[in-house]
Structures are given as structure tokens and as C-alpha cells.
Design an enzyme around this catalytic site. Sequence first.
Site: not given
Length: 352
Positions: A133-135, A158, A162
Site C-alpha cells: 500500500t501507499d500508506e 495497519y 505493511k
Amino acid sequence: MRILITGGAGFIGSALVRHLIGHTQHEVLVLDKLTYAGLLSSLEPASKSNRYGFVQGDICDAEAVRTAIADFRPQVIAHLAAESHVDRSIDGPGAFVQTNVVGTFVMLQQALGYWRGLEGEDKARFRFHHISTDEVFGSLGETGLFTETTPYDPRSPYSASKAASDHLVSAWGHTYGLPVLMTNCSNNYGPYHFPEKLIPLIIIRALNGEPLPVYGDGSNVRDWLFVDDHARALQAVFERGRPGQTYNVGGNAERRNIEVVKAICASLDRKRPRADGKSYADQITFVADRPGHDARYAIDATKIRDELGWEPSVTFETGIEQTVDWYLNNRDWWQAILDGRYRTERLGMTNG
């Protein structure tokens, strides 16, 4: 090719399965634990193909993973299995560490043992593709884009889990020579999206006449990627991507959250007008913001475009219309979820 897809009953995983069965000649084996967001109904369109198989199993169970890999002998492992909802990670971070970090470690170890046992062309062609993810990059200001070299700065349990899994994948590539690929994507949306996420949540609550919760003042920005475009990107990466490389995948569709909600309301106003003649936008309610809510995400997808020829084909306007249509036409799919698993309640307000 034979492709093992972990988390294949989830939102993005099932989109990849449906795409590969519907548009390629690849064989697919899904490995999925079938947690609350893993739905066999999302795989139903692919399930009748003789190129599709399913095994229920936990990626944290090394023996289950080893058996699935040994029996199927994949040329690609597409690793999508993950806990993915930020609000749930605030309430219960332990499950995110277990699945996203420990589970990825187990997958890497089993993939490494399998790859070391391969020979010749089979060994040269094998890929371990980790979908992220870009998060992991944190929060942008009003300008700038995430690139493949943006420093990691995760802000939620989260995204931290990741980020940890990304680093494990990179380390297994550098230290052990495992041919790894990694993709970091922006926010996905489209059919079969579990109702806890923003777009399906707003559609379903609107149709049920309930308040439409918007965090803070709705100014948080996300780059929206239609899930079928993402599936095409994943195929491009594991077929043609260079081992050891990371590719960012974005939709070129930055929108403030309030703009997304209003676009959904406008679409529903046209397609399924309220009985009282008012707009669904009248149901919008601003609520207390999510703790640590990142201000803006935006992806620079130049690398995947230039190297692999992929770019998004679905505009945000078209994608929202298609998504609203799907939820209007598939009430049985999401009503079963509301009846048995999730009732669109607010999450992410506890202290872990």
C-alpha cells in the site's frame, strides 16, 4: 503460468482471480483463511473454471503454506493476504502484526525453500510478488507525489505492519536472492468491496436511509484506483517486472473524501432517487476524525507506465458510476454481509 494467490477471497485478490480466469490462460490457486472479509461469493464468477482452485488455509500456518506450494508448484506467488482496514488496526493492532508481519515471514520462508528446490528455467522464472500500500509512505502535504524511493513513514498500526512486511520482502530478496517483486498501490474501489471501506459504506448507508459519516471536515485526499485496473497492473508486474524492483500503482484520481461522498450521492440521486425527492447528500454527517488520519496520499506511477506499459484506463467518474451500478444490482451480495458479519458500525475509536 501457475499463480498462487494468497488472500484471493478478499477485495483485490478476488479481482485479480476474476481477471486472470476471465482474460488469460493462467492457472490460479487461491489460499485464503476466509476471515470476516474473505468471501467465496466474490470468487463465484471464476469458480467454474478448470483453471481455478481453492484451498482454505492461514498464511501463518507454515505447514499449510508448504503443502499448498508443493502440491500446486506455482511459478508466481502473488501475496495479497493481509488485514487491511486502518480503523480495525486502531482497535486491535495485534491481528495486523500477526497476519501482515508474521504471515509474510512464513510466506517468504516457504517460498524460499520451494525456490531453492527448483532447477533451470523453473528457478529462473519464479517470482514472489508482494502487494502493498501507499500508506507505508506516510502523509503528503498539499503538493508532491509518492515515488518508489519515497522514505517510509507509516502512521497507523495497519501501515506500520505493511511497512514491516515490505522490509521483510526486500531483505529476503537482498540476503537470500529470492526473486521478489513489490507493488504499492493507492486506494482501490469497485465491485465486491467489503462494506467497511468508504465507497461501499456510503452507497449502502445511503440506500438504507442512514447518516453518511465523513471524518473531520472531509478534506483528506486519496488517489483512487479502480480495482480492475489494479488487477491488470499486478499481471503486468509479475509477468514482466524486474526482480528486486518496486512499482507504484495509482489511479491518477486524487479526490477529497467529501468530493467522493458527494459524487456517490449525485449518482444515486440519478439512478435511485429518494422517495421524498431530496438528495442523498442531505444524509451527510461530519463525525470525529480518525486518530492520526493522514492528510493526503498521491502516487507517481511513471515507472510502471514507462517500464511495463501500464496505466489506468478507468476514470474516477466512470468508475464511480460502474461501482454504484454494481451495488444497486447486487444487493444480495452485500445484504448477506450486513446480516451476518458487519453492520456498518463505526470502528477505530478505541485505544488498542
